[in-house]
Design a protein around this motif. Structure first.
Motif, PDB file in Angstrom:
ATOM      1  N   LEU A   1       1.194  -1.570  -0.390  1.00  0.00           N
ATOM      2  CA  LEU A   1      -0.170  -0.244   0.246  1.00  0.00           C
ATOM      3  C   LEU A   1       0.664   0.904  -0.083  1.00  0.00           C
ATOM      4  O   LEU A   1       1.821   1.277  -0.094  1.00  0.00           O
ATOM      5  CB  LEU A   1      -0.932  -0.078   0.836  1.00  0.00           C
ATOM      6  N   THR A   2       0.270   2.453  -0.272  1.00  0.00           N
ATOM      7  CA  THR A   2       0.716   3.729  -0.888  1.00  0.00           C
ATOM      8  C   THR A   2      -0.030   4.753  -0.345  1.00  0.00           C
ATOM      9  O   THR A   2      -1.461   4.689  -0.238  1.00  0.00           O
ATOM     10  CB  THR A   2       1.573   3.995  -1.756  1.00  0.00           C
ATOM     11  N   GLY A   3       0.362   5.611   1.289  1.00  0.00           N
ATOM     12  CA  GLY A   3      -0.077   6.816   1.412  1.00  0.00           C
ATOM     13  C   GLY A   3       0.355   7.594   2.547  1.00  0.00           C
ATOM     14  O   GLY A   3       2.051   7.482   2.302  1.00  0.00           O
ATOM     15  N   TRP A   4      -1.053   7.372   3.373  1.00  0.00           N
ATOM     16  CA  TRP A   4       0.344   8.610   4.719  1.00  0.00           C
ATOM     17  C   TRP A   4      -0.427   8.128   5.847  1.00  0.00           C
ATOM     18  O   TRP A   4      -1.905   7.587   6.195  1.00  0.00           O
ATOM     19  CB  TRP A   4      -0.674   9.948   4.963  1.00  0.00           C
TER      20      TRP A   4
ATOM     21  N   ALA B   1       2.770  -8.547   4.205  1.00  0.00           N
ATOM     22  CA  ALA B   1       0.801  -8.415   4.621  1.00  0.00           C
ATOM     23  C   ALA B   1      -0.053  -7.880   4.445  1.00  0.00           C
ATOM     24  O   ALA B   1       0.260  -6.810   3.443  1.00  0.00           O
ATOM     25  CB  ALA B   1       1.223  -7.448   6.154  1.00  0.00           C
ATOM     26  N   THR B   2      -0.876  -8.161   4.705  1.00  0.00           N
ATOM     27  CA  THR B   2      -2.410  -7.704   3.843  1.00  0.00           C
ATOM     28  C   THR B   2      -3.455  -7.266   4.606  1.00  0.00           C
ATOM     29  O   THR B   2      -4.624  -8.053   4.592  1.00  0.00           O
ATOM     30  CB  THR B   2      -2.899  -8.725   2.566  1.00  0.00           C
ATOM     31  N   PRO B   3      -3.113  -6.039   5.191  1.00  0.00           N
ATOM     32  CA  PRO B   3      -4.421  -5.443   5.836  1.00  0.00           C
ATOM     33  C   PRO B   3      -5.661  -4.723   4.977  1.00  0.00           C
ATOM     34  O   PRO B   3      -5.542  -4.694   3.273  1.00  0.00           O
ATOM     35  CB  PRO B   3      -3.578  -4.383   6.303  1.00  0.00           C
ATOM     36  N   ARG B   4      -6.636  -4.681   5.382  1.00  0.00           N
ATOM     37  CA  ARG B   4      -7.844  -4.394   5.056  1.00  0.00           C
ATOM     38  C   ARG B   4      -8.375  -3.264   5.094  1.00  0.00           C
ATOM     39  O   ARG B   4      -8.147  -3.013   6.178  1.00  0.00           O
ATOM     40  CB  ARG B   4      -8.984  -6.136   5.103  1.00  0.00           C
ATOM     41  N   PRO B   5      -8.681  -2.654   4.287  1.00  0.00           N
ATOM     42  CA  PRO B   5      -9.639  -1.531   4.879  1.00  0.00           C
ATOM     43  C   PRO B   5     -10.455  -1.241   6.065  1.00  0.00           C
ATOM     44  O   PRO B   5     -11.556  -2.017   5.617  1.00  0.00           O
ATOM     45  CB  PRO B   5     -10.168  -1.106   3.796  1.00  0.00           C
ATOM     46  N   HIS B   6     -11.128  -0.456   6.560  1.00  0.00           N
ATOM     47  CA  HIS B   6     -11.833  -0.308   7.464  1.00  0.00           C
ATOM     48  C   HIS B   6     -12.270   0.872   7.393  1.00  0.00           C
ATOM     49  O   HIS B   6     -11.700   1.882   7.159  1.00  0.00           O
ATOM     50  CB  HIS B   6     -11.095  -0.327   8.929  1.00  0.00           C
ATOM     51  N   PRO B   7     -13.652   0.774   8.070  1.00  0.00           N
ATOM     52  CA  PRO B   7     -14.538   2.293   8.079  1.00  0.00           C
ATOM     53  C   PRO B   7     -13.832   2.794   9.643  1.00  0.00           C
ATOM     54  O   PRO B   7     -13.394   2.746  10.361  1.00  0.00           O
ATOM     55  CB  PRO B   7     -15.884   1.667   8.767  1.00  0.00           C
ATOM     56  N   ALA B   8     -13.889   4.457   8.567  1.00  0.00           N
ATOM     57  CA  ALA B   8     -13.067   5.126   9.199  1.00  0.00           C
ATOM     58  C   ALA B   8     -13.612   5.320  10.914  1.00  0.00           C
ATOM     59  O   ALA B   8     -15.688   5.258  10.566  1.00  0.00           O
ATOM     60  CB  ALA B   8     -12.734   6.385   8.354  1.00  0.00           C
TER      61      ALA B   8
ATOM     62  N   THR C   1      -0.167   3.434  13.202  1.00  0.00           N
ATOM     63  CA  THR C   1      -0.952   1.925  12.681  1.00  0.00           C
ATOM     64  C   THR C   1      -2.185   2.745  12.436  1.00  0.00           C
ATOM     65  O   THR C   1      -3.268   1.300  12.113  1.00  0.00           O
ATOM     66  CB  THR C   1      -0.867   1.785  14.877  1.00  0.00           C
ATOM     67  N   ARG C   2      -1.833   3.628  12.128  1.00  0.00           N
ATOM     68  CA  ARG C   2      -4.025   3.905  11.332  1.00  0.00           C
ATOM     69  C   ARG C   2      -3.218   5.066   9.654  1.00  0.00           C
ATOM     70  O   ARG C   2      -2.080   5.726  10.139  1.00  0.00           O
ATOM     71  CB  ARG C   2      -5.071   4.937  11.924  1.00  0.00           C
ATOM     72  N   ALA C   3      -3.780   4.960   9.159  1.00  0.00           N
ATOM     73  CA  ALA C   3      -3.466   5.327   7.489  1.00  0.00           C
ATOM     74  C   ALA C   3      -4.683   5.432   6.785  1.00  0.00           C
ATOM     75  O   ALA C   3      -5.293   5.463   6.893  1.00  0.00           O
ATOM     76  CB  ALA C   3      -2.305   4.219   6.952  1.00  0.00           C
ATOM     77  N   VAL C   4      -4.198   5.765   5.327  1.00  0.00           N
ATOM     78  CA  VAL C   4      -4.820   6.403   4.375  1.00  0.00           C
ATOM     79  C   VAL C   4      -4.388   5.960   3.283  1.00  0.00           C
ATOM     80  O   VAL C   4      -2.559   6.641   2.663  1.00  0.00           O
ATOM     81  CB  VAL C   4      -5.815   7.808   4.597  1.00  0.00           C
ATOM     82  N   ASP C   5      -5.386   5.245   1.873  1.00  0.00           N
ATOM     83  CA  ASP C   5      -4.008   4.799   1.144  1.00  0.00           C
ATOM     84  C   ASP C   5      -4.398   6.096   0.090  1.00  0.00           C
ATOM     85  O   ASP C   5      -4.952   6.665   0.257  1.00  0.00           O
ATOM     86  CB  ASP C   5      -4.096   3.690   0.495  1.00  0.00           C
ATOM     87  N   VAL C   6      -4.193   6.079  -0.621  1.00  0.00           N
ATOM     88  CA  VAL C   6      -4.039   6.329  -2.044  1.00  0.00           C
ATOM     89  C   VAL C   6      -4.963   7.425  -2.717  1.00  0.00           C
ATOM     90  O   VAL C   6      -5.657   7.526  -3.242  1.00  0.00           O
ATOM     91  CB  VAL C   6      -2.971   6.760  -3.189  1.00  0.00           C
ATOM     92  N   GLU C   7      -5.859   5.552  -2.604  1.00  0.00           N
ATOM     93  CA  GLU C   7      -7.324   5.922  -2.943  1.00  0.00           C
ATOM     94  C   GLU C   7      -8.500   6.242  -2.049  1.00  0.00           C
ATOM     95  O   GLU C   7      -9.634   5.805  -2.520  1.00  0.00           O
ATOM     96  CB  GLU C   7      -7.349   4.378  -3.893  1.00  0.00           C
ATOM     97  N   GLY C   8      -8.103   7.350  -0.983  1.00  0.00           N
ATOM     98  CA  GLY C   8      -8.999   7.604  -0.490  1.00  0.00           C
ATOM     99  C   GLY C   8      -9.263   6.573   1.125  1.00  0.00           C
ATOM    100  O   GLY C   8     -10.268   6.189   1.667  1.00  0.00           O
TER     101      GLY C   8
ATOM    102  N   PHE D   1      -8.902   4.013   4.550  1.00  0.00           N
ATOM    103  CA  PHE D   1      -8.680   4.020   6.084  1.00  0.00           C
ATOM    104  C   PHE D   1      -8.532   1.958   6.191  1.00  0.00           C
ATOM    105  O   PHE D   1      -9.084   2.000   6.153  1.00  0.00           O
ATOM    106  CB  PHE D   1      -9.868   4.392   6.759  1.00  0.00           C
ATOM    107  N   TYR D   2      -7.234   2.957   6.738  1.00  0.00           N
ATOM    108  CA  TYR D   2      -6.676   1.130   7.798  1.00  0.00           C
ATOM    109  C   TYR D   2      -6.018   0.994   8.675  1.00  0.00           C
ATOM    110  O   TYR D   2      -5.574   1.753   8.709  1.00  0.00           O
ATOM    111  CB  TYR D   2      -5.586   0.483   6.829  1.00  0.00           C
ATOM    112  N   LEU D   3      -5.651   0.367   9.252  1.00  0.00           N
ATOM    113  CA  LEU D   3      -5.896   0.025  10.454  1.00  0.00           C
ATOM    114  C   LEU D   3      -4.566  -0.684  10.232  1.00  0.00           C
ATOM    115  O   LEU D   3      -4.611  -2.367  10.009  1.00  0.00           O
ATOM    116  CB  LEU D   3      -6.878  -0.477  11.626  1.00  0.00           C
ATOM    117  N   LEU D   4      -3.057  -0.817  10.204  1.00  0.00           N
ATOM    118  CA  LEU D   4      -2.107  -1.403   9.972  1.00  0.00           C
ATOM    119  C   LEU D   4      -1.843  -1.729  11.049  1.00  0.00           C
ATOM    120  O   LEU D   4      -0.741  -2.617  11.756  1.00  0.00           O
ATOM    121  CB  LEU D   4      -1.135  -0.311   9.903  1.00  0.00           C
ATOM    122  N   THR D   5      -2.389  -3.310  11.781  1.00  0.00           N
ATOM    123  CA  THR D   5      -1.673  -4.405  12.209  1.00  0.00           C
ATOM    124  C   THR D   5      -2.636  -5.678  12.042  1.00  0.00           C
ATOM    125  O   THR D   5      -3.374  -5.205  11.650  1.00  0.00           O
ATOM    126  CB  THR D   5      -2.551  -4.364  13.854  1.00  0.00           C
TER     127      THR D   5
END
Length: 144
Positions: free
Chosen positions: A71-74, A106-113, A81-88, A90-94
């Protein structure tokens, strides 16, 4: 005193439970929609301000390692532990971690923010999502 409240009472009680659950679901959906709008706003602002996205790493639940994600983002919190990818999204990065994650990533799944990050946590440190995203934008590319 043994009183049989009868089927009317049970039906009223079940209807009240269903109404409460429906109201709870409507509130949850509305909060998720509002949080998604904040994440979309962040993505637009980060792009407009020229913040450079970076490869995102996930940490293990046990805190024992960091893993590539693809993933790429901020990162939006200092703990990364939390990020937003370039497609908008939201991820919990654990992630569970382990040898497979170490070798293949690893393949974290997006979560509702959440509207409030950390709400209900034991440490009592919660912060509104808008505040967290604004802090990240204000830090620019100087984020740790």
């Amino acid at each position: 005193m043994d009183v049989d409240d009868g089927p009317d009472w049970r039906e009223q009680r079940q209807a009240a439970v269903r109404a409460h659950a429906a109201a709870d679901e409507r509130r949850r959906v509305a909060e998720q929609a509002e949080a998604a709008e904040l994440v979309a706003w962040f993505l637009g602002e980060a792009t407009r301000r020229g913040l450079r996205p970076a490869p995102l790493l996930a940490g293990s639940y046990s805190g024992g390692g960091r893993y590539r994600t693809g993933l790429t983002g901020w990162y939006v919190d200092r703990a990364r532990t939390r990020a937003v990818d370039v497609e908008g999204r939201f991820y919990l990065l654990t992630v569970p971690g382990g040898l497979r994650s170490r070798l293949f990533g690893a393949t974290p799944r997006p979560h509702p923010a959440p509207l409030v990050v950390g709400a209900g946590g034991r440490d009592g440190e919660s912060v509104p999502l808008r505040t967290l995203l604004t802090r990240r934008l204000d830090a620019g590319d100087d984020w740790p």
